[in-house]
Design a protein around this motif. Structure first.
Motif, PDB file in Angstrom:
ATOM      1  N   ILE A   1      -1.648  50.748  24.168  1.00  0.00           N
ATOM      2  CA  ILE A   1      -0.326  50.898  23.518  1.00  0.00           C
ATOM      3  C   ILE A   1      -0.399  51.948  22.426  1.00  0.00           C
ATOM      4  CG2 ILE A   1       0.741  48.702  24.109  1.00  0.00           C
ATOM      5  CD1 ILE A   1      -0.323  47.509  21.536  1.00  0.00           C
ATOM      6  N   GLY A   2      -1.173  52.961  22.741  1.00  0.00           N
ATOM      7  CA  GLY A   2      -1.211  54.111  21.828  1.00  0.00           C
ATOM      8  C   GLY A   2      -1.947  53.789  20.547  1.00  0.00           C
TER       9      GLY A   2
ATOM     10  N   THR B   1      -1.584  44.537  31.734  1.00  0.00           N
ATOM     11  CA  THR B   1      -0.162  44.624  32.040  1.00  0.00           C
ATOM     12  C   THR B   1       0.231  46.091  32.090  1.00  0.00           C
ATOM     13  OG1 THR B   1       0.312  44.443  29.727  1.00  0.00           O
ATOM     14  CG2 THR B   1       0.441  42.421  30.993  1.00  0.00           C
ATOM     15  N   ALA B   2       1.391  46.318  32.651  1.00  0.00           N
ATOM     16  CA  ALA B   2       1.847  47.700  32.798  1.00  0.00           C
ATOM     17  C   ALA B   2       2.048  48.325  31.430  1.00  0.00           C
ATOM     18  CB  ALA B   2       3.159  47.688  33.553  1.00  0.00           C
ATOM     19  N   PRO B   3       1.999  49.672  31.351  1.00  0.00           N
ATOM     20  CA  PRO B   3       2.255  50.316  30.062  1.00  0.00           C
ATOM     21  C   PRO B   3       3.590  49.851  29.508  1.00  0.00           C
ATOM     22  CG  PRO B   3       1.526  51.928  31.655  1.00  0.00           C
ATOM     23  CD  PRO B   3       1.747  50.639  32.394  1.00  0.00           C
ATOM     24  N   PRO B   4       3.657  49.743  28.177  1.00  0.00           N
ATOM     25  CA  PRO B   4       4.830  49.129  27.582  1.00  0.00           C
ATOM     26  C   PRO B   4       6.109  49.930  27.757  1.00  0.00           C
ATOM     27  CG  PRO B   4       3.417  50.065  25.910  1.00  0.00           C
ATOM     28  CD  PRO B   4       2.689  50.186  27.202  1.00  0.00           C
TER      29      PRO B   4
ATOM     30  N   ASP C   1       9.387  51.478  26.386  1.00  0.00           N
ATOM     31  CA  ASP C   1       9.736  52.038  25.083  1.00  0.00           C
ATOM     32  C   ASP C   1       8.521  52.311  24.241  1.00  0.00           C
ATOM     33  OD1 ASP C   1      12.972  50.705  24.090  1.00  0.00           O
ATOM     34  OD2 ASP C   1      12.368  52.229  25.484  1.00  0.00           O
ATOM     35  N   ALA C   2       7.355  52.455  24.862  1.00  0.00           N
ATOM     36  CA  ALA C   2       6.156  52.717  24.084  1.00  0.00           C
ATOM     37  C   ALA C   2       6.279  54.074  23.435  1.00  0.00           C
ATOM     38  CB  ALA C   2       4.942  52.703  25.002  1.00  0.00           C
ATOM     39  N   PRO C   3       5.513  54.316  22.371  1.00  0.00           N
ATOM     40  CA  PRO C   3       5.627  55.590  21.681  1.00  0.00           C
ATOM     41  C   PRO C   3       5.209  56.743  22.569  1.00  0.00           C
ATOM     42  CG  PRO C   3       4.393  53.988  20.398  1.00  0.00           C
ATOM     43  CD  PRO C   3       4.611  53.396  21.747  1.00  0.00           C
ATOM     44  N   SER C   4       4.681  56.465  23.747  1.00  0.00           N
ATOM     45  CA  SER C   4       4.204  57.530  24.607  1.00  0.00           C
ATOM     46  C   SER C   4       5.267  58.082  25.519  1.00  0.00           C
ATOM     47  CB  SER C   4       3.132  56.967  25.500  1.00  0.00           C
ATOM     48  OG  SER C   4       3.693  55.924  26.232  1.00  0.00           O
ATOM     49  N   SER C   5       6.422  57.507  25.530  1.00  0.00           N
ATOM     50  CA  SER C   5       7.426  57.993  26.444  1.00  0.00           C
ATOM     51  C   SER C   5       7.695  59.455  26.137  1.00  0.00           C
ATOM     52  CB  SER C   5       8.684  57.161  26.318  1.00  0.00           C
ATOM     53  OG  SER C   5       9.057  57.067  24.990  1.00  0.00           O
TER      54      SER C   5
ATOM     55  N   PRO D   1      -0.886  56.738  27.804  1.00  0.00           N
ATOM     56  CA  PRO D   1       0.153  56.994  26.803  1.00  0.00           C
ATOM     57  C   PRO D   1      -0.303  57.998  25.741  1.00  0.00           C
ATOM     58  CG  PRO D   1       0.074  54.670  27.293  1.00  0.00           C
ATOM     59  CD  PRO D   1      -1.082  55.295  28.043  1.00  0.00           C
ATOM     60  N   SER D   2      -1.552  57.894  25.289  1.00  0.00           N
ATOM     61  CA  SER D   2      -1.979  58.787  24.210  1.00  0.00           C
ATOM     62  C   SER D   2      -1.998  60.251  24.658  1.00  0.00           C
ATOM     63  CB  SER D   2      -3.354  58.367  23.684  1.00  0.00           C
ATOM     64  OG  SER D   2      -4.278  58.406  24.723  1.00  0.00           O
TER      65      SER D   2
END
Ligand code: CAO
Length: 448
Positions: A11-12, A125-128, A130-134, A358-359
């Motif tokens: 999650i970044g 679990t799948a990447p979140p 609305d994660a900051p990585s969008s 995500p990162s």
């Protein structure tokens, strides 16, 4: 039926975040991508969706717990997964594999823990959501304080969350607050467009007609295909950016005749090493030189403050089977054109294979969107917030150019620079473009 562990994915930058909502309970039948929990840091909240479908056997978290990458969320009896201790990669289970592919999972998402029973599969679990990585993110300060599920609920009802007062902890807007807001509007207690938080002065809302509801089957046969997860995330980001940022796009043309000759020469020299240089690597170097000369382009708006960045991380739009993603190349100022060619092509492949973490999509300062390999003359790229500018590049072509005595054939590259007019004046936009044209016309200027 195999038991599957659902764990928090990458999650970044968030190491320990608080669980603020549990959206499922033991015994529930859950679907792929169904949100399980909402977590919140001091900067953002995000939902952690399931990566497999099945029956939720148990939950390992409750509201108030702190979780980080790898934390156990729950156990699921995966629908369709075969027992017998095989890893997911080895099950051949189409649904599981598909969910990972669609969610751009890191390869290590399939790793299994050594001390677990063999029939237990270990799946993050799948990447979140609305994660900051969008592909791009709002400044946290600009978002109403509400979890993604509440934001989704509000979107479905067409409620503007900035107009809703939050009754939850730290003023967080809850689902009940949204319901109350709707009831108040319906009962006439609250005028539509009223802003209980701060008087807007009127005229701020988009008073739009509802989206047309059409039964297309009345006109002919149709197929319904749900949008991919990436399309849903990037679409929401693009929509926000298009609506919230006053875009101006300035077009220009660079004479890349000499640069193209250098590119062809470099490709000949590096053929054996398997390095292929495209215009993208040169464009990234040129963009960094222009960002250095015009620092307000290497910035983000934070309220009334301009955050000027001292680093040069450049994103590039990559077209993938599941939609648009923007991998970010770090420290482009410290890398040579050949290194950039290798890195962008590796990242583009990773993007197409759905394996970007995500990162790898975070921290960009400026983006390049190159459609040059496909075609077109100019276009209007949408700024990738919180960045303030993006360079669109179309297909180069040989054109007759007047040199003062005669028309000579020159290779011309169309450039389309979109910039945030709140930050960048039209004159600065034109100067940035003109400087890029100079650099691409004579790449030796990069060294100046
Ligand atoms: N003009 C003419 N030809 C170009 C060119 C240009 N501006 N840019 C690239 N090309 C050529 C390349 O040299 C290559 O030619 P050869 O196959 O003959 O060697 C060919 O086009 C294909 O290049 P490419 O697209 O594979 O490589 P790239 O480095 O230019 O681009 C990437 C990589 C990932 C940016 C690209 O594949 C992609 O996904 N582009 C789409 C981006 C997008 O969707 N943007 C829109 C987002 S909305 O703003």
């Amino acid at each position: 039926m195999a038991q599957v562990e659902l764990r928090v994915p990458d999650i970044g930058d968030f190491k320990e975040v608080e669980v603020i909502e549990v959206l499922v309970k033991a015994g529930d039948e859950i679907g792929v991508e169904q949100s399980l929990i909402t977590v919140e840091s001091d900067k953002a909240s995000m939902e952690i969706p399931a990566s497999v479908a099945g029956k939720l056997l148990s939950l390992a978290v409750k509201v108030g717990d702190k979780v980080g990458e790898g934390s156990l969320v729950g156990m699921v009896e995966a629908a369709g997964a075969s027992a017998g201790g095989k890893t997911v990669a080895g099950t051949g289970d189409e649904n599981v594999a598909k969910s990972f592919e669609a969610l751009a999972p890191p390869v290590d998402a399939l790793s299994s823990s050594s001390n677990a029973s063999p029939e237990v599969q270990h799946i993050k679990t799948a990447p979140p959501v609305d994660a900051p990585s969008s592909p791009s993110n709002p400044s946290p300060a600009s978002l109403p304080h509400a979890s993604p599920s509440v934001r989704k609920f509000a979107r479905e009802l067409g409620v503007d969350l900035t107009k809703v007062s939050g009754s939850g902890p730290k003023g967080r807007i809850t689902q009940e607050d949204v319901q109350k807001f709707v009831k108040d509007v319906m009962s006439g207690a609250l005028a539509v467009g009223a802003a209980p938080k701060a008087a807007s002065g009127g005229g701020a809302g988009l008073d739009l007609l509802p989206w047309p509801q059409v039964d297309f089957t009345k006109f002919g046969p149709v197929d319904a295909k749900p949008l991919s997860r990436i399309k849903k995330i990037s679409g929401a980001n693009l929509h926000r950016n298009w609506v919230m940022i006053p875009h101006v796009t300035g077009n220009d043309e660079a004479d890349i005749t000499d640069l193209e000759a250098l590119r062809v020469q470099l490709n000949k020299e590096n053929e054996k090493a398997g390095i292929k240089v495209t215009m993208l690597a040169f464009l990234m170097k040129a963009a960094v030189a222009a960002l250095k000369k015009f620092p307000e382009f290497n910035a983000s708006l934070d309220g009334d403050t301009l955050v000027l960045k001292q680093y040069f991380h450049i994103g590039f739009a990559a077209d993938t089977p599941n939609g648009l993603v923007v991998p970010v190349i770090r420290d482009v100022d410290k890398k040579g054109v050949l290194d950039l060619a290798v890195e962008t092509s590796a990242m583009a492949k990773k993007a197409r294979d759905g394996k970007l973490s995500p990162s790898e999509m975070q921290g960009g300062c400026f983006s390049v969107s190159s459609l040059g390999g496909i075609g077109g003359t100019h276009f209007t790229p949408i700024i990738n917030a919180p960045e303030v500018a993006i360079l669109g590049v179309s297909k180069s072509s040989t054109k007759p150019v007047w040199d003062g005595k005669a028309f000579v054939p020159r290779m011309i590259l169309p450039l389309s620079l979109s910039y945030d007019h709140r930050v960048i004046d039209g004159a600065s936009g034109a100067r940035f473009n003109a400087y890029l044209v100079q650099l691409l016309g004579d790449f030796r200027r990069i060294a100046l």
